[in-house]
Write an enzyme that holds these catalytic residues in place. Structure first.
Site, PDB file in Angstrom:
ATOM      1  N   ARG A  89      46.736  36.546  34.262  1.00 52.94           N
ATOM      2  CA  ARG A  89      45.951  36.212  35.276  1.00 52.94           C
ATOM      3  C   ARG A  89      45.100  34.765  34.564  1.00 52.94           C
ATOM      4  O   ARG A  89      45.057  34.174  35.449  1.00 52.94           O
ATOM      5  CB  ARG A  89      45.364  36.982  36.286  1.00 52.94           C
ATOM      6  N   PRO A 122      43.353  33.767  38.130  1.00 49.20           N
ATOM      7  CA  PRO A 122      42.401  34.977  37.961  1.00 49.20           C
ATOM      8  C   PRO A 122      41.373  34.612  39.065  1.00 49.20           C
ATOM      9  O   PRO A 122      40.046  33.282  39.370  1.00 49.20           O
ATOM     10  CB  PRO A 122      42.073  34.615  36.314  1.00 49.20           C
ATOM     11  N   ASP A 149      42.940  46.489  43.613  1.00 44.80           N
ATOM     12  CA  ASP A 149      43.281  47.547  41.910  1.00 44.80           C
ATOM     13  C   ASP A 149      42.308  49.042  42.807  1.00 44.80           C
ATOM     14  O   ASP A 149      43.320  50.224  42.204  1.00 44.80           O
ATOM     15  CB  ASP A 149      42.737  47.291  41.052  1.00 44.80           C
ATOM     16  N   ARG A 152      45.092  50.559  45.069  1.00 47.67           N
ATOM     17  CA  ARG A 152      46.079  51.024  44.239  1.00 47.67           C
ATOM     18  C   ARG A 152      45.500  52.450  42.701  1.00 47.67           C
ATOM     19  O   ARG A 152      46.164  53.400  43.205  1.00 47.67           O
ATOM     20  CB  ARG A 152      46.468  50.471  42.913  1.00 47.67           C
ATOM     21  N   HIS A 176      39.883  41.515  38.016  1.00 48.78           N
ATOM     22  CA  HIS A 176      40.973  42.091  38.827  1.00 48.78           C
ATOM     23  C   HIS A 176      41.837  41.307  36.928  1.00 48.78           C
ATOM     24  O   HIS A 176      42.432  40.703  37.580  1.00 48.78           O
ATOM     25  CB  HIS A 176      41.077  40.842  39.923  1.00 48.78           C
TER      26      HIS A 176
END
Length: 314
Positions: A89, A122, A149, A152, A176
């Protein structure tokens, strides 16, 4: 005058178009304008979405120009160069910073009161860039941060422990990206601390397996990109969740990318932290207790982002 039932999506690639689709399904707006450098692409996406309107929530969806953001409550920025296989990213930063200079300038010509929601990667750096270029108060510049995230992580932990992911209270904070961290010290399953739960479930030793799960979280985007070229379903749903908190004034706690405002001893940086999100954007950045190890990882994540930001021409 701000129309609280109107938003704009800038960038009609995989993420932008899928976000428009999820917003249409959720009925959060009555008017959605799609803007893209490729006007034909934006027009085609609007047409495709309108043809499915009968099966979703009614809304006016159309391709437009920057002037159409004038009365938007929220402007979602999903434009930028795509992340390629093998590319981090952070590798994207210079390309997308240049693109954002044009985008933010155009938005400011027509709207200086909206909430800007940054999705492009990013995302932490570009949230910082957006704040600097726009001059907006920090509560009105939000990045999607580590909301995805966190989702997840909760999914993988729930799957591993065979419990509903909605009963897993765990979060990912920081960048991230590669330097993000899981806050295991505060993690729990329906009020039972994760360490205690793991000690009794017999599936792993000293949360060793949990750390493997978090490694999977950090590699998820790379694996998806390698497999199908891009990630867009889950991130679009994460963006819609943030929008939902804004439009419904939920005051929900989400790990969005924000300016810490001195929390955790951090200042001139944007990164994913738990924050209360309501109708005016960020209500408050929360400073949760962290272990010494977690504090150090968070500082290192912030340092990584600050070093990149310092090298930008803003």
């Amino acid at each position: 005058m701000v129309n609280t039932r109107k938003c704009a999506v800038i960038g009609c690639g995989f993420v932008g178009s899928t976000t428009a689709f999820t917003l249409m399904q959720n009925g959060l707006f009555s008017e959605i304008v799609l803007i893209d450098a490729n006007e034909k692409k934006a027009s085609g996406e609007a047409m495709d979405l309108n043809h499915g309107m009968l099966f979703a929530k009614p809304a006016r969806i159309y391709s437009g120009q920057y002037k159409d953001v004038a009365d938007c409550q929220v402007v979602i920025i999903a434009a930028g160069a795509a992340q390629k296989p093998g590319e981090t990213r952070i590798d994207l930063v210079k390309k997308n910073t240049a693109i954002f200079k044009t985008i933010i300038s155009e938005i400011l010509r027509y709207n200086t009161t909206c909430i800007l929601l940054v999705v492009t990667n990013p995302v932490d750096i570009l949230t910082y860039v957006t704040r600097r270029l726009s001059g907006f108060d920090s509560n009105r510049v939000i990045g999607s941060g580590t909301v995805l995230d966190t989702a997840r992580l909760r999914f993988l932990v729930g799957e591993h422990l065979r419990v509903d992911a909605r009963n897993v209270d765990a979060m990912v904070i920081g960048e991230h990206g590669d330097s993000e961290l899981a806050v295991w010290s505060r993690a729990s399953i329906s009020g039972v601390p994760a360490k205690d739960f793991c000690a009794n479930c017999g599936k792993c030793l000293n949360m060793h397996e949990m750390n493997h799960l978090f490694d999977d979280v950090k590699q998820s985007a790379y694996r998806i990109i390698e497999s199908k070229g891009a990630t867009y379903y889950a991130v679009a749903l994460a963006v819609t969740r943030i929008i939902e908190a804004i439009t419904r004034d939920e005051n929900s706690v989400l790990t969005v990318s924000v300016f810490p405002e001195g929390r955790y001893g951090l200042k001139d940086v944007c990164l994913g932290l738990p924050a209360i999100v309501g109708k005016n954007g960020i209500v408050q950045v929360l400073e949760i207790p962290l272990s010494d190890e977690e504090k150090e990882k968070l500082y290192q994540s912030a340092k990584t982002l600050q070093e990149i930001a310092d090298g930008l021409d803003l």
